[in-house]
Design a protein around this motif. Structure first.
Motif, short mmCIF file in Angstrom:
data_model
loop_
_atom_site.label_atom_id
_atom_site.label_comp_id
_atom_site.label_asym_id
_atom_site.label_seq_id
_atom_site.Cartn_x
_atom_site.Cartn_y
_atom_site.Cartn_z
N THR A 137 -13.43 61.47 -21.44
CA THR A 137 -12.87 62.06 -22.56
C THR A 137 -13.84 62.85 -23.17
O THR A 137 -13.44 63.55 -24.10
CB THR A 137 -12.30 61.09 -23.41
OG1 THR A 137 -13.20 60.18 -23.98
CG2 THR A 137 -11.25 60.19 -22.82
N GLN A 138 -15.13 63.06 -22.96
CA GLN A 138 -16.15 64.04 -23.58
C GLN A 138 -15.56 65.34 -23.55
O GLN A 138 -15.87 66.17 -24.39
CB GLN A 138 -17.36 63.66 -23.32
CG GLN A 138 -18.20 62.26 -23.72
CD GLN A 138 -17.78 62.24 -25.23
OE1 GLN A 138 -18.39 63.13 -26.11
NE2 GLN A 138 -17.46 60.77 -25.68
N ASP A 139 -15.42 65.89 -22.36
CA ASP A 139 -14.89 67.31 -21.98
C ASP A 139 -13.58 67.64 -22.83
O ASP A 139 -13.90 68.43 -23.13
CB ASP A 139 -14.68 67.29 -20.70
CG ASP A 139 -16.14 67.31 -19.67
OD1 ASP A 139 -17.01 67.54 -20.27
OD2 ASP A 139 -16.13 67.02 -18.39
N TRP A 141 -12.82 66.99 -25.86
CA TRP A 141 -13.32 67.19 -26.99
C TRP A 141 -14.21 68.57 -26.99
O TRP A 141 -13.98 69.20 -28.23
CB TRP A 141 -14.08 66.08 -27.73
CG TRP A 141 -13.44 64.71 -28.10
CD1 TRP A 141 -13.41 63.56 -27.32
CD2 TRP A 141 -12.65 64.53 -29.04
NE1 TRP A 141 -12.62 62.85 -27.89
CE2 TRP A 141 -12.01 63.40 -28.84
CE3 TRP A 141 -12.08 65.14 -30.13
CZ2 TRP A 141 -11.19 62.78 -29.75
CZ3 TRP A 141 -11.28 64.67 -31.17
CH2 TRP A 141 -10.69 63.44 -30.99
N THR A 142 -14.87 68.90 -26.04
CA THR A 142 -15.82 70.09 -26.04
C THR A 142 -15.42 71.00 -25.23
O THR A 142 -16.02 72.13 -25.83
CB THR A 142 -17.29 69.42 -25.52
OG1 THR A 142 -16.88 69.06 -24.15
CG2 THR A 142 -17.80 68.32 -26.36
N LYS A 143 -14.29 71.21 -24.44
CA LYS A 143 -13.94 72.19 -23.97
C LYS A 143 -12.43 72.64 -23.96
O LYS A 143 -11.62 71.71 -24.00
CB LYS A 143 -14.17 72.08 -22.32
CG LYS A 143 -15.63 71.94 -22.10
CD LYS A 143 -16.05 71.60 -20.45
CE LYS A 143 -17.46 71.40 -20.18
NZ LYS A 143 -17.65 71.11 -18.90
N CYS A 146 -10.76 71.63 -19.30
CA CYS A 146 -11.46 70.66 -18.79
C CYS A 146 -11.12 70.32 -17.33
O CYS A 146 -9.54 70.31 -17.14
CB CYS A 146 -11.77 69.52 -19.61
SG CYS A 146 -10.37 68.86 -20.32
N SER A 147 -11.94 69.63 -16.53
CA SER A 147 -11.45 69.35 -15.24
C SER A 147 -11.26 67.66 -15.38
O SER A 147 -11.70 66.89 -16.08
CB SER A 147 -12.47 69.50 -14.33
OG SER A 147 -12.49 68.63 -12.99
#
Length: 427
Positions: A137-139, A141-143, A146-147
């Protein structure tokens, strides 16, 4: 209720059967001839008793698993009762009619111990899943876009690990609070419950999809939605004013806002079958067919098939993990094994009131166990007081609220106003 259904943890109360067996055991005490002390049947019972007693003493349960500790203590109490009959120097003899009853009680204890070991293993594998889910789930929040590759890898691992599981009790948490308390020691995170609820929902959806063809088409979409359906809670933080004091916020407003926030957060997640439905499904996982859900109070025609399926799975786990709604604010209590059966009964009754799609609910319940739906129908028809006589809704029913007192009183001013009105009408 069939024996296979009785052995399914969190669907039926097996402790009730064990109590009935002890009553029957005492009834058969003087009804037939005694077994010889060197008989083969009595020897097998004593060997089983000795093995179970040793295994129960060797179980090392962490203090956080309060429910498992209670189950282990109950097993020990039943073993002490069996000691009267199966000890090397017993105080009670065993008759021919009592022998199969004692064998059945020992089988129950064996199933109980097996369940405790499964829950201990489940808590260990859950920690590994939580770590992977947090990384996945980090992507988000940051992108912006996301893939889903990390999420898809986690789903494949869950499928590989769960393909051999045949009972809901093997992957449903005995207590979400206990699992959270134990996992927090290894993974300190204030939002740990969000990930745990997501994992349990995804595994439950996969279990149902393995048994219902209608669910298989949307299995991957629903599993990703199940993993992430409460992610909106992570965007809700208690705000503070300039003096560092927490601002007062209506809890119901916070609760009703998390589906929309989660859907907005996941709008850029693309690259898997059914990805265009993800935001719709997540934003509607608390909606009900009769319009009493939230956040938008949608009705039947506005809710898609995928949203209805995820909503039913989330509702069942909500009832199972939150006993407040089932126990009427503590007025009534239940055995731990009865909670999931009570949750299934509540879900069944709500669907018959038009809150959930009946077809989806019937598919879901029959997937948990083939005979469960029929048992629920009979229980609801006879209003079995053991399972639940009445459920208390958390949502307030305005039709049942007390009528407020009148805003006027029959004083002198009111009488004078009535006289003026009467004179005016005469004119």
């Amino acid at each position: 209720m069939t024996n296979s259904t009785r052995l399914l943890r969190w669907l039926t109360p097996p402790v009730r059967q064990e109590r009935d067996d002890w009553t029957l055991l005492r009834t058969c005490a003087d009804s037939s001839e005694r077994l010889a002390a060197d008989s083969e049947a009595l020897r097998r019972l004593r060997i089983s008793y000795r093995e179970l007693n040793q295994q129960n003493q060797e179980l090392k349960i962490t203090p956080q698993h309060k429910v498992l500790i209670q189950l282990q203590a109950r097993v020990q109490v039943i073993l002490l009762r069996c000691r009267l009959y199966l000890d090397p120097q017993p105080t009670h003899s065993v008759s021919q009619l009592q022998e199969p009853i004692l064998a059945r009680i020992l089988d129950y204890l064996r199933e109980e111990q097996r369940y405790i070991r499964q829950q201990m293993l489940l808590s260990q594998t859950t920690q590994h899943y939580v770590r992977q889910l947090k990384v996945a789930t980090q992507d988000v929040w940051t992108k912006t876009h996301c893939s889903p590759n990390l999420l898809l890898n986690l789903i494949r691992k869950i499928k590989n690990d769960d393909v051999h599981l045949h009972q809901p009790g093997e992957f449903l948490f005995a207590s979400l609070n206990d699992i959270q308390e134990m996992t927090s020691e290894q993974i300190p995170d204030s939002d740990l419950s969000v990930y745990l609820r997501g994992l349990e929902t995804a595994r439950l959806i996969f279990f149902v999809s393995r048994r219902k063809i209608a669910w298989q088409e949307s299995c991957e979409l629903l599993m990703i939605a199940g993993l992430l359906h409460d992610l909106g809670w992570l965007m809700i933080k208690s705000t503070k004013n300039a003096r560092g004091e927490k601002l007062k916020t209506d809890p119901s407003e916070i609760e009703q806002g998390h589906p929309v926030l989660g859907a907005a957060l996941l709008g850029g997640l693309r690259g898997f079958p059914g990805d265009s439905y993800l935001t719709e499904v997540i934003s509607q996982h608390h909606e009900r067919l009769d319009g009493t859900g939230y956040p938008r109070g949608l009705h039947t025609s506005a809710l898609g098939e995928y949203s209805r399926r995820l909503a039913v799975a989330c509702r069942f786990l909500e009832l199972k993990n939150s006993e407040r709604e089932l126990t009427a604010d503590g007025i009534r209590t239940f055995e731990r094994e009865e909670v999931a059966f009570a949750a299934a009964l509540q879900l069944f009754r709500e669907s018959r009131r038009g809150e959930w799609d009946e077809t989806v609910v019937d598919q879901f319940l029959s997937a948990l166990d083939e005979s469960l739906l029929q048992v629920l129908i009979e229980t609801d028809r006879h209003n079995d007081p053991f399972t639940l006589k009445r459920f208390q809704q958390q949502r307030r029913d305005e039709a049942h609220e007390l009528i407020p007192p009148p805003h006027f009183t029959m004083d002198a001013a009111t009488t004078e106003s009535a006289n003026l009105t009467e004179n005016h009408s005469k004119l």
